[in-house]
Motif scaffolding. Structure first.
Motif, PDB file in Angstrom:
ATOM      1  N   HIS A 431       0.847  -1.191   0.000  1.00  0.00           N
ATOM      2  CA  HIS A 431       0.000   0.000   0.000  1.00  0.00           C
ATOM      3  C   HIS A 431       0.881   1.239   0.000  1.00  0.00           C
ATOM      4  CE1 HIS A 431      -3.459   2.454   1.955  1.00  0.00           C
ATOM      5  NE2 HIS A 431      -3.593   2.406   0.648  1.00  0.00           N
ATOM      6  N   ILE A 432       0.720   2.086  -1.027  1.00  0.00           N
ATOM      7  CA  ILE A 432       1.518   3.303  -1.149  1.00  0.00           C
ATOM      8  C   ILE A 432       0.571   4.484  -1.376  1.00  0.00           C
ATOM      9  CG2 ILE A 432       3.483   2.006  -2.058  1.00  0.00           C
ATOM     10  CD1 ILE A 432       2.825   3.159  -4.836  1.00  0.00           C
ATOM     11  N   GLY A 433       1.128   5.684  -1.553  1.00  0.00           N
ATOM     12  CA  GLY A 433       0.315   6.874  -1.738  1.00  0.00           C
ATOM     13  C   GLY A 433      -0.405   6.882  -3.072  1.00  0.00           C
ATOM     14  N   GLN A 434      -1.624   7.394  -3.079  1.00  0.00           N
ATOM     15  CA  GLN A 434      -2.385   7.499  -4.322  1.00  0.00           C
ATOM     16  C   GLN A 434      -1.643   8.362  -5.340  1.00  0.00           C
ATOM     17  OE1 GLN A 434      -6.130   9.126  -2.998  1.00  0.00           O
ATOM     18  NE2 GLN A 434      -7.106   7.114  -2.903  1.00  0.00           N
ATOM     19  N   PRO A 435      -1.777   8.052  -6.628  1.00  0.00           N
ATOM     20  CA  PRO A 435      -1.111   8.862  -7.648  1.00  0.00           C
ATOM     21  C   PRO A 435      -1.577  10.318  -7.639  1.00  0.00           C
ATOM     22  CG  PRO A 435      -1.921   6.799  -8.571  1.00  0.00           C
ATOM     23  CD  PRO A 435      -2.524   6.926  -7.207  1.00  0.00           C
ATOM     24  N   VAL A 436      -0.634  11.206  -7.898  1.00  0.00           N
ATOM     25  CA  VAL A 436      -0.919  12.641  -7.991  1.00  0.00           C
ATOM     26  C   VAL A 436      -0.749  13.063  -9.445  1.00  0.00           C
ATOM     27  CG1 VAL A 436      -0.164  14.947  -7.285  1.00  0.00           C
ATOM     28  CG2 VAL A 436      -0.141  13.062  -5.642  1.00  0.00           C
ATOM     29  N   PRO A 437      -1.696  13.812 -10.009  1.00  0.00           N
ATOM     30  CA  PRO A 437      -1.531  14.256 -11.402  1.00  0.00           C
ATOM     31  C   PRO A 437      -0.434  15.308 -11.517  1.00  0.00           C
ATOM     32  CG  PRO A 437      -3.511  15.217 -10.441  1.00  0.00           C
ATOM     33  CD  PRO A 437      -2.984  14.256  -9.433  1.00  0.00           C
ATOM     34  N   VAL A 438       0.514  15.075 -12.422  1.00  0.00           N
ATOM     35  CA  VAL A 438       1.581  16.050 -12.678  1.00  0.00           C
ATOM     36  C   VAL A 438       1.763  16.174 -14.190  1.00  0.00           C
ATOM     37  CG1 VAL A 438       2.813  15.667 -10.505  1.00  0.00           C
ATOM     38  CG2 VAL A 438       3.391  14.279 -12.500  1.00  0.00           C
ATOM     39  N   PRO A 439       1.982  17.387 -14.689  1.00  0.00           N
ATOM     40  CA  PRO A 439       2.263  17.535 -16.121  1.00  0.00           C
ATOM     41  C   PRO A 439       3.546  16.784 -16.487  1.00  0.00           C
ATOM     42  CG  PRO A 439       1.765  19.655 -15.102  1.00  0.00           C
ATOM     43  CD  PRO A 439       1.966  18.676 -13.985  1.00  0.00           C
ATOM     44  N   ALA A 440       3.520  16.077 -17.611  1.00  0.00           N
ATOM     45  CA  ALA A 440       4.706  15.321 -18.039  1.00  0.00           C
ATOM     46  C   ALA A 440       4.668  15.114 -19.543  1.00  0.00           C
ATOM     47  CB  ALA A 440       4.779  13.972 -17.324  1.00  0.00           C
ATOM     48  N   ARG A 452       3.769   7.579  -4.944  1.00  0.00           N
ATOM     49  CA  ARG A 452       4.491   8.117  -3.797  1.00  0.00           C
ATOM     50  C   ARG A 452       4.700   7.052  -2.729  1.00  0.00           C
ATOM     51  NH1 ARG A 452       0.504  12.229  -1.773  1.00  0.00           N
ATOM     52  NH2 ARG A 452      -0.965  10.724  -2.674  1.00  0.00           N
ATOM     53  N   MET A 453       5.904   7.027  -2.180  1.00  0.00           N
ATOM     54  CA  MET A 453       6.217   6.214  -1.014  1.00  0.00           C
ATOM     55  C   MET A 453       6.797   7.139   0.045  1.00  0.00           C
ATOM     56  SD  MET A 453       7.730   2.773  -2.840  1.00  0.00           S
ATOM     57  CE  MET A 453       8.009   1.938  -1.282  1.00  0.00           C
ATOM     58  N   SER A 454       6.316   6.995   1.273  1.00  0.00           N
ATOM     59  CA  SER A 454       6.606   7.994   2.290  1.00  0.00           C
ATOM     60  C   SER A 454       7.177   7.383   3.559  1.00  0.00           C
ATOM     61  CB  SER A 454       5.319   8.754   2.657  1.00  0.00           C
ATOM     62  OG  SER A 454       4.674   9.231   1.509  1.00  0.00           O
ATOM     63  N   ALA A 455       7.994   8.185   4.212  1.00  0.00           N
ATOM     64  CA  ALA A 455       8.461   7.859   5.566  1.00  0.00           C
ATOM     65  C   ALA A 455       7.474   8.476   6.542  1.00  0.00           C
ATOM     66  CB  ALA A 455       9.859   8.419   5.790  1.00  0.00           C
ATOM     67  N   GLY A 456       6.771   7.649   7.286  1.00  0.00           N
ATOM     68  CA  GLY A 456       5.830   8.126   8.287  1.00  0.00           C
ATOM     69  C   GLY A 456       6.341   7.847   9.688  1.00  0.00           C
ATOM     70  N   ALA A 457       5.567   8.296  10.665  1.00  0.00           N
ATOM     71  CA  ALA A 457       5.972   8.129  12.059  1.00  0.00           C
ATOM     72  C   ALA A 457       6.174   6.667  12.415  1.00  0.00           C
ATOM     73  CB  ALA A 457       4.923   8.759  12.975  1.00  0.00           C
ATOM     74  N   ARG A 458       5.359   5.802  11.839  1.00  0.00           N
ATOM     75  CA  ARG A 458       5.445   4.369  12.158  1.00  0.00           C
ATOM     76  C   ARG A 458       6.759   3.771  11.694  1.00  0.00           C
ATOM     77  NH1 ARG A 458       0.626   0.891   9.701  1.00  0.00           N
ATOM     78  NH2 ARG A 458      -0.408   2.842  10.282  1.00  0.00           N
ATOM     79  N   LEU A 459       7.267   4.240  10.551  1.00  0.00           N
ATOM     80  CA  LEU A 459       8.575   3.773  10.078  1.00  0.00           C
ATOM     81  C   LEU A 459       9.647   4.134  11.088  1.00  0.00           C
ATOM     82  CD1 LEU A 459      10.360   3.002   7.290  1.00  0.00           C
ATOM     83  CD2 LEU A 459      10.893   5.423   7.561  1.00  0.00           C
ATOM     84  N   VAL A 460       9.563   5.329  11.662  1.00  0.00           N
ATOM     85  CA  VAL A 460      10.563   5.801  12.610  1.00  0.00           C
ATOM     86  C   VAL A 460      10.450   5.069  13.942  1.00  0.00           C
ATOM     87  CG1 VAL A 460      11.388   7.811  13.894  1.00  0.00           C
ATOM     88  CG2 VAL A 460      10.643   8.070  11.516  1.00  0.00           C
TER      89      VAL A 460
END
Length: 515
Positions: A431-440, A452-460
């Protein structure tokens, strides 16, 4: 915990997951780096919510349900206040950052003049924010279950606020020059003030891809002539900086459901003393009564009746457990663990032909000893494939398919079509972050979907069940899990046609696992 939000919290009986692909029960077998969007509840968060539920039941048996629910709500506001170093009377609970937007707008209307609301990167905030920023209902039903018409003005708001959105990226998907963003914001504010309108301007801290704007110097130059609300709903910010914002007289929106990895739909608006007083005593649009539950607004009986939002309080109780665990660690430890994860992620992505990192600058913040929030905690990237014309990124719809299939057990489909794949990769739920629309350039329609993959509090902080692991051993396992996510994306690209035809659905657990 699935109550008191909106329809996106409803659990699909076919998958055991909600709209965000997560669960209000822990999923320890799933890899989760989704804190930029929403996370399944952690072991620690579940225990925190259960402890709060038991206190609620004991209090309800002794004093009655309503006093018990009010005590739970008051306790949650006090815990949020302690974490950010503010008075609990200045903490307003709301199901989401979008609900917070309605309250901020209502406060900006206290001057009695037409309001202009200046957003930053509306495409990188909540999908309903532009409607709420105008004073309109952003859904057909509120968290209290009140039926409302999406797009209609709230009762008591006769004229919609004018809404401007200042982009944070160029048409090519690159970051805009911060000076250009500041200049555009300043021009809008000055023009609106000249037209005798009151301005509510946002500072986005941070966007869905980790960007920060406008600059502090720009907002300081306004000299208190406008209201400022800081959208810190990602909560990737040290509490000391939140206190600094409040000391400047600015409102701050936070959530417990992003960086802190609590369940989705746990928002709060933190107010400086003057605005907290205005909220307690000033006139408010009656239409807000459809959104606010008793106890959400401290010191004011608005609305005067109805049930408390116990689901919201329990979701915050889960997030507060994660906040407490993070606060117990030194800043330097938090910084080093985030740096290690983000560095490992970037290195792994850089070696894979199908991936492209989305360049994102570190947040430009004043110096703070051993700061962790002056570096990126979100890794955004495009996924694509080579063509005769060069590398082509997946468009937003295709990226959303990748996002869904990552959270599904692919092994049955691949076996059925004779595609060899490691079960450790194909069956692992990610489970990762939902896609964000970006011009490309090269993407269909010119818009790509950034995963997106994120470092959250739980990872720490780790989970209670990790107590027997040495920190470096646990973090090495997290890094390995992150690489497995990338491996599964490569597998998805290889089997694209088969998966597109089958469209496997996400699930609470792998197909071959039983409760």
């Amino acid at each position: 915990m699935a109550k008191g939000g909106d329809s996106r919290l409803a659990v699909d009986p076919a998958t055991g997951l909600n709209h965000y692909g997560c669960s209000h029960r822990p999923r320890p077998w799933a890899i989760t780096f989704a804190s930029s969007t929403a996370s399944s509840i952690s072991e620690r968060g579940y225990a925190g919510a259960e402890a709060a539920r038991r206190r609620l039941i004991l209090c309800a048996l002794r004093d009655g349900w309503h006093p018990g629910a009010m005590a739970l709500t008051d306790d949650v506001r006090a815990r949020i206040g302690r974490h950010f170093g503010v008075d609990a009377a200045h903490v307003v609970l709301a199901p989401s950052g979008t609900d917070c937007e309605l309250v901020a707008l209502a406060l900006a209307r206290r001057h009695g003049r037409p309001v202009t609301n200046v957003l930053i990167a509306a495409e990188e905030t909540g999908s309903g924010v532009p409607l709420a920023a105008a004073g309109r209902h952003f859904s057909n039903e509120t968290a209290r279950g009140a039926p409302v018409g999406r797009g209609r003005l709230l009762d008591g708001i006769d004229t919609a606020a004018d809404v401007y959105s200042v982009p944070i990226r160029t048409d090519a998907g690159c970051e805009r020059d911060p000076a250009a963003i500041d200049a555009e914001c300043m021009a809008i504010v000055r023009a609106q003030q000249a037209a005798a309108r009151h301005v509510l301007i946002h500072r986005l801290d941070l966007s869905k891809t980790g960007l920060l704007a406008p600059g502090l110097a720009c907002l300081k130059a306004l000299g208190g002539t406008s209201d400022v609300v800081v959208d810190a709903c990602q909560a990737r910010i040290d509490p000391e900086r939140v206190r600094d914002y409040l000391d400047r007289g600015w409102m701050v929106m936070v959530t417990g459901s992003k960086f802190y990895t609590g369940p989705p739909f746990a928002g709060a608006l933190l107010l400086p003393p003057a605005l907290a007083a205005a909220l307690r005593t000033g006139p408010m649009p009656p239409g807000l009564g459809a959104y606010v539950a008793p106890g959400d607004w401290p010191g004011r009986g608005f609305p005067p009746d109805g049930p408390a939002n116990v689901g919201l309080a329990l979701r915050w109780a889960a997030a507060c457990a994660e906040m407490d665990a993070l606060t117990a660690l030194p800043r330097a430890t938090v910084r080093d663990r985030i740096d290690g994860f983000i560095g490992a992620m970037r290195s792994s992505i850089a070696t894979r032909p199908s991936f492209r990192l989305l360049p994102t600058s570190a947040p430009d913040r004043p110096w703070l000893p051993d700061a962790w929030d002056d570096r990126q905690t979100i890794v955004s990237f495009l996924v694509g494939h080579g063509t005769e014309d060069g590398w082509r990124p997946l468009d937003l719809a295709a990226a959303r398919s990748v996002y869904r299939w990552l959270n599904a057990d692919l092994a049955p489909v691949l076996r059925q079509h004779g595609i060899a794949a490691s079960p450790a990769i194909a069956s692992r739920l990610c489970h990762i972050g939902q896609p964000v629309p970006v011009p490309a350039a090269g993407a269909q329609g010119g818009i790509a979907g950034a995963l997106r993959m994120s470092a959250g509090a739980r990872l720490v902080s780790g989970e209670p069940s990790h107590a027997g692991l040495a920190p470096q051993t646990r973090l090495a396992r997290e890094h390995a899990d992150a690489r497995l996510v990338l491996d599964k994306i490569d597998l998805i690209l290889t089997a694209w046609d088969v998966l597109q035809a089958a469209d496997p659905a996400p699930g609470f657990m792998p197909a071959d696992r039983t409760c």
